[in-house]
Scaffold this motif. Structure first.
Motif, PDB file in Angstrom:
ATOM      1  N   MET A   1       0.587  -0.845   0.416  1.00  0.00           N
ATOM      2  CA  MET A   1      -0.019   0.046   0.145  1.00  0.00           C
ATOM      3  C   MET A   1       0.741   1.091   0.085  1.00  0.00           C
ATOM      4  N   GLU A   2       2.116   1.093   0.086  1.00  0.00           N
ATOM      5  CA  GLU A   2       2.749   1.974   0.665  1.00  0.00           C
ATOM      6  C   GLU A   2       3.668   2.679  -0.666  1.00  0.00           C
ATOM      7  N   ASP A   3       3.327   1.917  -1.641  1.00  0.00           N
ATOM      8  CA  ASP A   3       3.878   2.214  -3.153  1.00  0.00           C
ATOM      9  C   ASP A   3       2.502   2.864  -4.056  1.00  0.00           C
ATOM     10  N   ASN A   4       1.232   2.768  -3.665  1.00  0.00           N
ATOM     11  CA  ASN A   4       0.351   3.537  -3.953  1.00  0.00           C
ATOM     12  C   ASN A   4       0.591   4.485  -3.702  1.00  0.00           C
ATOM     13  N   LEU A   5       0.633   5.508  -2.067  1.00  0.00           N
ATOM     14  CA  LEU A   5       0.872   6.676  -1.914  1.00  0.00           C
ATOM     15  C   LEU A   5       2.084   7.443  -1.943  1.00  0.00           C
ATOM     16  N   LYS A   6       3.120   6.838  -2.273  1.00  0.00           N
ATOM     17  CA  LYS A   6       4.272   7.717  -2.687  1.00  0.00           C
ATOM     18  C   LYS A   6       4.478   8.572  -3.305  1.00  0.00           C
ATOM     19  N   TYR A   7       3.294   8.907  -3.774  1.00  0.00           N
ATOM     20  CA  TYR A   7       3.840  10.581  -4.315  1.00  0.00           C
ATOM     21  C   TYR A   7       2.142  11.489  -3.571  1.00  0.00           C
ATOM     22  N   ALA A   8       1.644  10.658  -2.901  1.00  0.00           N
ATOM     23  CA  ALA A   8       0.701  11.850  -2.248  1.00  0.00           C
ATOM     24  C   ALA A   8       1.038  12.301  -1.442  1.00  0.00           C
ATOM     25  N   THR A   9       0.422  13.485  -0.737  1.00  0.00           N
ATOM     26  CA  THR A   9       0.469  14.543   0.273  1.00  0.00           C
ATOM     27  C   THR A   9       0.978  13.684   1.882  1.00  0.00           C
ATOM     28  N   ASP A  10       2.116  14.471   2.298  1.00  0.00           N
ATOM     29  CA  ASP A  10       2.214  14.113   3.832  1.00  0.00           C
ATOM     30  C   ASP A  10       0.448  13.438   4.726  1.00  0.00           C
ATOM     31  N   SER A  45      -8.774  12.140  -2.486  1.00  0.00           N
ATOM     32  CA  SER A  45      -7.837  12.251  -3.697  1.00  0.00           C
ATOM     33  C   SER A  45      -7.173  10.861  -3.369  1.00  0.00           C
ATOM     34  N   SER A  46      -6.371  11.034  -1.547  1.00  0.00           N
ATOM     35  CA  SER A  46      -5.145   9.223  -1.795  1.00  0.00           C
ATOM     36  C   SER A  46      -6.146   8.527  -2.420  1.00  0.00           C
ATOM     37  N   LYS A  47      -7.357   8.252  -2.411  1.00  0.00           N
ATOM     38  CA  LYS A  47      -8.277   6.536  -3.127  1.00  0.00           C
ATOM     39  C   LYS A  47      -7.408   6.765  -4.713  1.00  0.00           C
ATOM     40  N   LYS A  48      -7.587   8.093  -5.059  1.00  0.00           N
ATOM     41  CA  LYS A  48      -7.825   8.672  -6.668  1.00  0.00           C
ATOM     42  C   LYS A  48      -6.138   8.210  -6.798  1.00  0.00           C
ATOM     43  N   ARG A  49      -5.193   8.554  -6.106  1.00  0.00           N
ATOM     44  CA  ARG A  49      -4.189   8.079  -6.232  1.00  0.00           C
ATOM     45  C   ARG A  49      -3.685   6.688  -5.679  1.00  0.00           C
ATOM     46  N   ILE A  50      -4.048   6.511  -5.337  1.00  0.00           N
ATOM     47  CA  ILE A  50      -4.135   4.758  -5.530  1.00  0.00           C
ATOM     48  C   ILE A  50      -4.998   4.273  -6.832  1.00  0.00           C
ATOM     49  N   ARG A  51      -6.058   4.985  -7.299  1.00  0.00           N
ATOM     50  CA  ARG A  51      -6.414   4.399  -8.436  1.00  0.00           C
ATOM     51  C   ARG A  51      -5.132   4.267  -9.222  1.00  0.00           C
ATOM     52  N   ALA A  52      -5.109   5.603  -9.983  1.00  0.00           N
ATOM     53  CA  ALA A  52      -3.596   6.029 -10.595  1.00  0.00           C
ATOM     54  C   ALA A  52      -2.907   5.069 -10.446  1.00  0.00           C
ATOM     55  N   TYR A  53      -2.282   4.626  -9.568  1.00  0.00           N
ATOM     56  CA  TYR A  53      -1.571   3.691  -9.307  1.00  0.00           C
ATOM     57  C   TYR A  53      -1.316   2.513 -10.288  1.00  0.00           C
ATOM     58  N   ALA A 111      -0.283  23.701  -3.823  1.00  0.00           N
ATOM     59  CA  ALA A 111      -0.890  23.624  -3.186  1.00  0.00           C
ATOM     60  C   ALA A 111      -3.068  22.564  -4.385  1.00  0.00           C
ATOM     61  N   ASN A 112      -2.077  22.584  -5.304  1.00  0.00           N
ATOM     62  CA  ASN A 112      -2.989  21.088  -6.305  1.00  0.00           C
ATOM     63  C   ASN A 112      -2.452  19.778  -6.688  1.00  0.00           C
ATOM     64  N   LYS A 113      -1.117  19.653  -6.045  1.00  0.00           N
ATOM     65  CA  LYS A 113      -0.408  18.519  -6.634  1.00  0.00           C
ATOM     66  C   LYS A 113      -1.704  17.840  -6.577  1.00  0.00           C
ATOM     67  N   SER A 114      -2.196  17.131  -4.967  1.00  0.00           N
ATOM     68  CA  SER A 114      -3.232  16.210  -5.553  1.00  0.00           C
ATOM     69  C   SER A 114      -3.752  16.015  -7.565  1.00  0.00           C
ATOM     70  N   LYS A 115      -3.845  17.073  -8.238  1.00  0.00           N
ATOM     71  CA  LYS A 115      -4.266  16.982  -9.772  1.00  0.00           C
ATOM     72  C   LYS A 115      -2.980  16.509 -10.454  1.00  0.00           C
ATOM     73  N   LEU A 116      -1.905  16.450 -10.401  1.00  0.00           N
ATOM     74  CA  LEU A 116      -1.225  15.840 -10.475  1.00  0.00           C
ATOM     75  C   LEU A 116      -1.763  14.548 -11.515  1.00  0.00           C
ATOM     76  N   PRO A 117      -1.055  14.245 -12.717  1.00  0.00           N
ATOM     77  CA  PRO A 117      -1.077  12.315 -12.615  1.00  0.00           C
ATOM     78  C   PRO A 117       0.185  11.401 -12.047  1.00  0.00           C
ATOM     79  N   TYR A 118      -0.271  10.716 -12.332  1.00  0.00           N
ATOM     80  CA  TYR A 118       1.370  10.117 -11.682  1.00  0.00           C
ATOM     81  C   TYR A 118       2.459   9.910 -12.796  1.00  0.00           C
TER      82      TYR A 118
END
Length: 141
Positions: A1-10, A45-53, A111-118
């Motif tokens: 799971m940690e890799d899935n959120l590697k690029y998520a904000t803290d 937002s974190s779920k979105k990152r996981i789906r993108a990963y 501020a908009n980091k969560s919008k960026l693609p993998y």
């Protein structure tokens, strides 16, 4: 799971960990001292990152087996400089496309980091590694 959120904000990682532990948005909001809607936003937002990963991994399933193996190629310093410039330009293009504003006074900087693609984070990592090898600046602001 940690890799899935590697690029998520803290903050996204923290909210998602609470969510995974079974906490409601209300409890997460109290724990993180934020509003309930912000807690939900961070979890989504974190779920979105996981789906993108996961989508990235699925798309490159065959390649993923060897994804982290280093390539044994030699390139000239001029070719490295060209890669450095091209990667920098692609990063800036993506930041412009996704309307990323850098603010050094803001602790979250992007501020908009969560919008960026993998893809953005892969390119940025490569850019920083090449910059170090070439002894060039690599702090993107």
């Amino acid at each position: 799971m940690e890799d899935n959120l590697k690029y998520a904000t803290d903050r996204e990682k923290e909210a998602y960990q609470y969510y995974q532990a079974g906490m409601s948005y209300e409890k997460i909001s109290k724990q993180m001292n934020i509003s309930k809607s912000r807690a939900g936003q961070l979890v989504r937002s974190s779920k979105k990152r996981i789906r993108a990963y996961e989508a990235h991994c699925e798309l490159h399933k065959k390649e993923m087996e060897t994804f982290n193996q280093p390539l044994n190629i030699s390139i000239s310093k001029g070719e490295g400089n060209l890669m450095y410039e091209l990667l920098y330009q692609r990063i800036k293009d993506l930041e412009k496309e996704y309307k990323i504003k850098h603010d050094i006074t803001n602790p979250y900087r992007e501020a908009n980091k969560s919008k960026l693609p993998y893809e953005y984070f892969l390119i940025r990592d490569l850019y920083e590694r090449i910059a170090k090898i070439l002894d060039k600046p690599h702090n993107l602001i």
